[in-house]
Write a protein that holds these residues in place. Structure first.
Motif, PDB file in Angstrom:
ATOM      1  N   UNK A  20       0.810  -1.224   0.000  1.00 22.74           N
ATOM      2  CA  UNK A  20       0.000   0.000   0.000  1.00 22.74           C
ATOM      3  C   UNK A  20       0.839   1.269   0.000  1.00 22.74           C
ATOM      4  N   UNK A  21       1.938   1.290   0.729  1.00 25.42           N
ATOM      5  CA  UNK A  21       2.777   2.481   0.796  1.00 25.42           C
ATOM      6  C   UNK A  21       3.503   2.795  -0.497  1.00 25.42           C
ATOM      7  N   UNK A  22       3.552   1.843  -1.391  1.00 22.98           N
ATOM      8  CA  UNK A  22       4.266   2.030  -2.655  1.00 22.98           C
ATOM      9  C   UNK A  22       3.334   2.289  -3.838  1.00 22.98           C
ATOM     10  N   UNK A  23       2.029   2.301  -3.602  1.00 30.72           N
ATOM     11  CA  UNK A  23       1.066   2.469  -4.694  1.00 30.72           C
ATOM     12  C   UNK A  23       1.285   3.762  -5.475  1.00 30.72           C
ATOM     13  N   UNK A  24       1.513   4.924  -4.826  1.00 30.90           N
ATOM     14  CA  UNK A  24       1.741   6.132  -5.628  1.00 30.90           C
ATOM     15  C   UNK A  24       2.948   6.003  -6.578  1.00 30.90           C
ATOM     16  N   UNK A  25       4.003   5.381  -6.115  1.00 35.38           N
ATOM     17  CA  UNK A  25       5.184   5.188  -6.972  1.00 35.38           C
ATOM     18  C   UNK A  25       4.870   4.210  -8.097  1.00 35.38           C
ATOM     19  N   UNK A  26       4.140   3.143  -7.793  1.00 40.42           N
ATOM     20  CA  UNK A  26       3.757   2.174  -8.827  1.00 40.42           C
ATOM     21  C   UNK A  26       2.851   2.831  -9.864  1.00 40.42           C
ATOM     22  N   UNK A  27       1.927   3.689  -9.417  1.00 38.36           N
ATOM     23  CA  UNK A  27       1.050   4.384 -10.358  1.00 38.36           C
ATOM     24  C   UNK A  27       1.845   5.315 -11.268  1.00 38.36           C
ATOM     25  N   UNK A  28       2.799   6.024 -10.700  1.00 37.48           N
ATOM     26  CA  UNK A  28       3.642   6.912 -11.506  1.00 37.48           C
ATOM     27  C   UNK A  28       4.478   6.113 -12.503  1.00 37.48           C
ATOM     28  N   UNK A  29       5.032   5.005 -12.052  1.00 37.54           N
ATOM     29  CA  UNK A  29       5.803   4.144 -12.943  1.00 37.54           C
ATOM     30  C   UNK A  29       4.933   3.676 -14.105  1.00 37.54           C
ATOM     31  N   UNK A  30       3.728   3.246 -13.799  1.00 40.49           N
ATOM     32  CA  UNK A  30       2.802   2.786 -14.842  1.00 40.49           C
ATOM     33  C   UNK A  30       2.509   3.908 -15.837  1.00 40.49           C
ATOM     34  N   UNK A  31       2.216   5.111 -15.334  1.00 43.03           N
ATOM     35  CA  UNK A  31       1.950   6.240 -16.232  1.00 43.03           C
ATOM     36  C   UNK A  31       3.157   6.532 -17.127  1.00 43.03           C
ATOM     37  N   UNK A  32       4.357   6.499 -16.548  1.00 42.82           N
ATOM     38  CA  UNK A  32       5.561   6.790 -17.321  1.00 42.82           C
ATOM     39  C   UNK A  32       5.834   5.737 -18.392  1.00 42.82           C
ATOM     40  N   UNK A  33       5.640   4.473 -18.049  1.00 46.75           N
ATOM     41  CA  UNK A  33       5.862   3.411 -19.041  1.00 46.75           C
ATOM     42  C   UNK A  33       4.815   3.511 -20.145  1.00 46.75           C
ATOM     43  N   UNK A  34       3.562   3.755 -19.780  1.00 47.29           N
ATOM     44  CA  UNK A  34       2.503   3.877 -20.772  1.00 47.29           C
ATOM     45  C   UNK A  34       2.764   5.048 -21.707  1.00 47.29           C
ATOM     46  N   UNK A  35       3.245   6.171 -21.157  1.00 43.90           N
ATOM     47  CA  UNK A  35       3.571   7.325 -21.999  1.00 43.90           C
ATOM     48  C   UNK A  35       4.720   7.015 -22.955  1.00 43.90           C
ATOM     49  N   UNK A  36       5.626   6.159 -22.521  1.00 42.90           N
ATOM     50  CA  UNK A  36       6.801   5.823 -23.330  1.00 42.90           C
ATOM     51  C   UNK A  36       6.494   4.798 -24.415  1.00 42.90           C
ATOM     52  N   UNK A  37       5.757   3.731 -24.067  1.00 41.84           N
ATOM     53  CA  UNK A  37       5.572   2.621 -25.015  1.00 41.84           C
ATOM     54  C   UNK A  37       4.120   2.324 -25.371  1.00 41.84           C
ATOM     55  N   UNK A  38       3.180   2.943 -24.704  1.00 45.79           N
ATOM     56  CA  UNK A  38       1.776   2.625 -24.943  1.00 45.79           C
ATOM     57  C   UNK A  38       1.331   1.472 -24.051  1.00 45.79           C
ATOM     58  N   UNK A  39       0.237   0.812 -24.409  1.00 49.02           N
ATOM     59  CA  UNK A  39      -0.278  -0.281 -23.582  1.00 49.02           C
ATOM     60  C   UNK A  39       0.746  -1.403 -23.416  1.00 49.02           C
TER      61      UNK A  39
END
Length: 101
Positions: free
Chosen positions: A6-25
């Motif tokens: 739970x404490x890492x969810x904001x970082x995981x969400x940011x990582x997901x957004x960054x990867x999606x912006x870089x490569x798409x789905x």
């Protein structure tokens, strides 16, 4: 299955957004604590830029309490904990992504 403390969810969400912006789905193959930080294995791990994003998320989460996201204590717990959550077990402290509607 994706289990992010739970404490890492904001970082995981940011990582997901960054990867999606870089490569798409993409798909997350495995996620969770590993080596005192966030492990995030995907179907695009060999894409340029993704390893660096994953390494940065691992570095950030290694300094955060896995329960609340606060600064970790100086001990060497794996996954890291803050002084408030230092001892004992906190069962079921995992966040799961919401289901698609």
């Amino acid at each position: 299955m994706v289990h992010v403390p739970a404490g890492w969810v904001p970082t995981a969400n940011e990582l997901h957004r960054n990867i999606t912006a870089l490569v798409g789905p993409y798909e997350v193959v495995q996620a969770g604590p590993k080596g005192r930080g966030l492990r995030w294995l995907t179907t695009v791990d060999d894409h340029p830029g993704v390893p660096e994003l994953r390494a940065e998320a691992h570095r950030i989460t290694a300094g955060l309490c896995a329960v609340c996201g606060g600064p970790r204590a100086d001990d060497q717990r794996d996954p890291p904990r803050c002084s408030r959550h230092r001892f004992g077990v906190v069962p079921h402290v995992h966040a799961r992504p919401p289901r698609r509607r």
